[in-house]
Enzyme design. Structure first.
Site, mmCIF file in Angstrom:
data_model
loop_
_atom_site.group_PDB
_atom_site.id
_atom_site.type_symbol
_atom_site.label_atom_id
_atom_site.label_comp_id
_atom_site.label_asym_id
_atom_site.label_seq_id
_atom_site.Cartn_x
_atom_site.Cartn_y
_atom_site.Cartn_z
ATOM 1 N N ASN A 1 36.547 41.453 40.441
ATOM 2 C CA ASN A 1 36.483 42.464 39.379
ATOM 3 C C ASN A 1 35.064 42.556 38.816
ATOM 4 O OD1 ASN A 1 39.064 43.760 39.008
ATOM 5 N ND2 ASN A 1 39.864 41.789 38.373
ATOM 6 N N LEU B 1 40.457 32.102 33.286
ATOM 7 C CA LEU B 1 41.769 31.479 33.094
ATOM 8 C C LEU B 1 41.864 30.619 31.846
ATOM 9 C CD1 LEU B 1 42.654 30.544 36.787
ATOM 10 C CD2 LEU B 1 43.319 32.564 35.473
ATOM 11 N N ASN C 1 39.582 42.208 28.375
ATOM 12 C CA ASN C 1 40.267 41.480 29.446
ATOM 13 C C ASN C 1 40.936 42.458 30.397
ATOM 14 O OD1 ASN C 1 41.313 39.052 30.723
ATOM 15 N ND2 ASN C 1 43.308 39.628 29.919
ATOM 16 N N HIS D 1 44.160 42.518 33.079
ATOM 17 C CA HIS D 1 45.384 41.778 33.413
ATOM 18 C C HIS D 1 46.110 42.513 34.535
ATOM 19 C CE1 HIS D 1 48.722 39.061 32.720
ATOM 20 N NE2 HIS D 1 49.526 40.097 32.802
ATOM 21 N N GLU E 1 43.030 47.433 39.566
ATOM 22 C CA GLU E 1 42.094 46.641 38.770
ATOM 23 C C GLU E 1 40.652 47.110 38.899
ATOM 24 O OE1 GLU E 1 42.637 42.290 38.483
ATOM 25 O OE2 GLU E 1 44.385 42.579 39.773
#
Length: 195
Positions: free
Chosen positions: A14, A91, A108, A110, A181
């Protein structure tokens, strides 16, 4: 030009999507630093190849104390003073002090359509196993602001894809990563950096 810091723990695909978009001029931003909770994270190598400074804040380096680790990380983040901090496969659970200090600047991504399949334990393949086990017809990704409760911050944007009858957790994970993503994160960061 906005200044970005990346928080990582793993491969960093990402982050790579964002870096590629910066390189081609799609995102108007500068990368200040990559901070990892894991000294073996391949994301660090991705950064080094681009000449982006990297730092590791692993609990083991602070006697196993997440509190001491987060205090050191907070000091570093304050020094950098970025416009946005992107949690891209990070994490760790950030301390309340970090979240409160950088409220509205912590972003963030997800791998599910929050508020479903979020919270403690919902990371990696666990998310996709749960989506399939629940018989969901669609899944996707969510970009949201970070709050003190895991995966509960205000949703910025989501992107969805259908769950196929043939999907396994692994195939769904790959499709969500590639089709949701990466493009979703790039689009959000582009808009944030353009104000």
């Amino acid at each position: 030009m906005k200044k970005l810091v990346y928080l990582v723990s793993g491969g960093g695909t990402n982050m790579q999507a964002v870096l590629d978009a910066i390189d081609c001029g799609e995102i108007n931003a500068e990368s200040l630093e990559i901070i990892s909770s894991n000294g073996e994270a391949y994301a660090l190598e991705r950064g080094r190849k681009r000449g982006i400074p990297t730092k590791v804040f692993a609990k083991a380096d602070f006697g196993g104390s997440g509190e001491d680790r987060d205090a050191a990380m907070l000091k570093e983040l304050k020094r950098l003073n970025p416009d946005y901090i992107l949690l891209v496969g990070y994490l760790g659970i950030l301390s309340e002090e970090i979240v409160d200090t950088f409220a509205g600047r912590l972003i963030n991504i997800h791998p599910a359509l929050l508020p479903k399949f979020g919270g403690k334990g919902y990371h990696g393949l666990n998310v996709h196993r749960a989506v399939i086990a629940a018989g969901e017809r669609e899944s996707g990704a969510t970009v949201h602001y970070v709050a003190n409760d895991i995966d509960t911050g205000e949703i910025i944007r989501q992107k969805s894809i259908p769950v196929l009858p043939t999907d396994t957790p692994e195939t769904l994970a790959k499709r969500v990563l590639d089709e949701c993503e990466h493009p979703l994160l790039v689009s959000v960061v582009k808009d944030l950096c353009a104000d």
